[in-house]
Scaffold this active site. Sequence first.
Site, PDB file in Angstrom:
ATOM      1  N   GLU A 144       3.722   4.557   1.252  1.00 11.93           N
ATOM      2  CA  GLU A 144       2.304   4.592   1.502  1.00 11.93           C
ATOM      3  C   GLU A 144       1.680   5.691   1.392  1.00 11.93           C
ATOM      4  OE1 GLU A 144      -1.271   1.987   1.473  1.00 11.93           O
ATOM      5  OE2 GLU A 144       0.914   1.352   1.241  1.00 11.93           O
ATOM      6  N   TYR A 154       9.556  12.471   9.488  1.00 11.13           N
ATOM      7  CA  TYR A 154      10.032  10.954   9.976  1.00 11.13           C
ATOM      8  C   TYR A 154      11.690  11.063  10.686  1.00 11.13           C
ATOM      9  CZ  TYR A 154       6.142   8.499   8.401  1.00 11.13           C
ATOM     10  OH  TYR A 154       4.945   7.846   8.264  1.00 11.13           O
TER      11      TYR A 154
END
Length: 409
Positions: A136, A95
């Site tokens: 998530e 990320y």
Amino acid sequence: MLNQETIDIIKSTVPVLEQHGTDITKAFYKRMFKMHPELKNVFNQTNQKKNRQQEALANVVYHAAKHIDELHTLAGVVEGIAHKHRSIGIRPDQYPIVGENLLAAIKEVLGEAATDEIINAWAEAYGELAKIFIGEENALREGIKERGGWDDYKPFIVARKVPESEVITSFYLKPQDGRPLPTYSPGQYLSVRVQPTEQANTQIRQYSLSDAYSPEYYRISVKREAGREGLPDGIVSTYLHHEIQEGDCVWVSAPAGEFTLNLESKKPIVLISGGVGLTPLTSMAKTWKQQGAIQNLTWIHAAINGSVHALKEEMRTLDKENDTFKCYTVYERPTEEDRENKAFDKEGYIDLLWLKQVLDTKEAEFYFCGPEPFMKAIYNCLLKWGVQESSIHFEFFGPSMALEEEVTA
């Protein structure tokens, strides 16, 4: 949590993202692949060439900016992307790479308009979005493990390879370690990783599970994609059809996807498929039978003609064996053999007038999947009929497109 000043700055960039969003995401992917060429092993390069991934990401960034003060409204989008990320193997440590290159792309495209204030606000906003996605995706990984699944990829053997039509072949995949397979929800997909001949990078594609659950094997039914729009034949589908044989090994990630059949609803079920879009709906229909569900189920399938209509015998078997199951077939250009065998119920296309004739009610749960023009047509029909949005469920093969905005404009 983002402070109000940051939220206001992000919202002020919405008009710019609407105008330049795709330019930014094109610059982003170009830059990221140059700086981190290893990521070409993860991202679908065909979607890159078609600009589909760039457009999909631009759409996500735009809506994230528009709803930055109410990110909970993006839950459905986050869920779908998180399933895809978990399936293809995106990791938390990647990320920061995405964030760094996205901010650099914003600077590159907007130039002096990308002030330090805007870049700092977007860095903060991206950090919040990354936390949501990572959380998530980690939850999905834990859920898979609890069901006896695995993280990343594991080797599967092609136990059977069965032609289903002129263009679709089924692959029965058994785990090399022989362990029982975890359950999945009908409608979910697998990510398959292969190294096709003469390809510099590994290739990952998603294929819907096309059968009811079995602890011994997973089945996918793959369409051999012919080249169009100046692009070559599908790299992975051609490789699977022509080179992968029974006994060969492919690498597979655990089932993923949020487009799943809800058997808790008491409403009748309507499945509408076009072409290879029948694969997840086959899993839904066979699971409905396997679990002895009480809802009436109607399945409508559209194909060019009988020669490319895969899995039709399974559809007909369900029709013969279940009083609460109905099936209808629509062929765009039926062959003489189709006519002689009375193999279809309608010639041409599915339209609203005909849907009203064959369906008892619009108060049903509708699931549909197929090529993009087919998806738009079905969605538009259902909206015109007055079907509730909450009862409309669909999935794209590939990066999601904005069906709702395009068909209702």
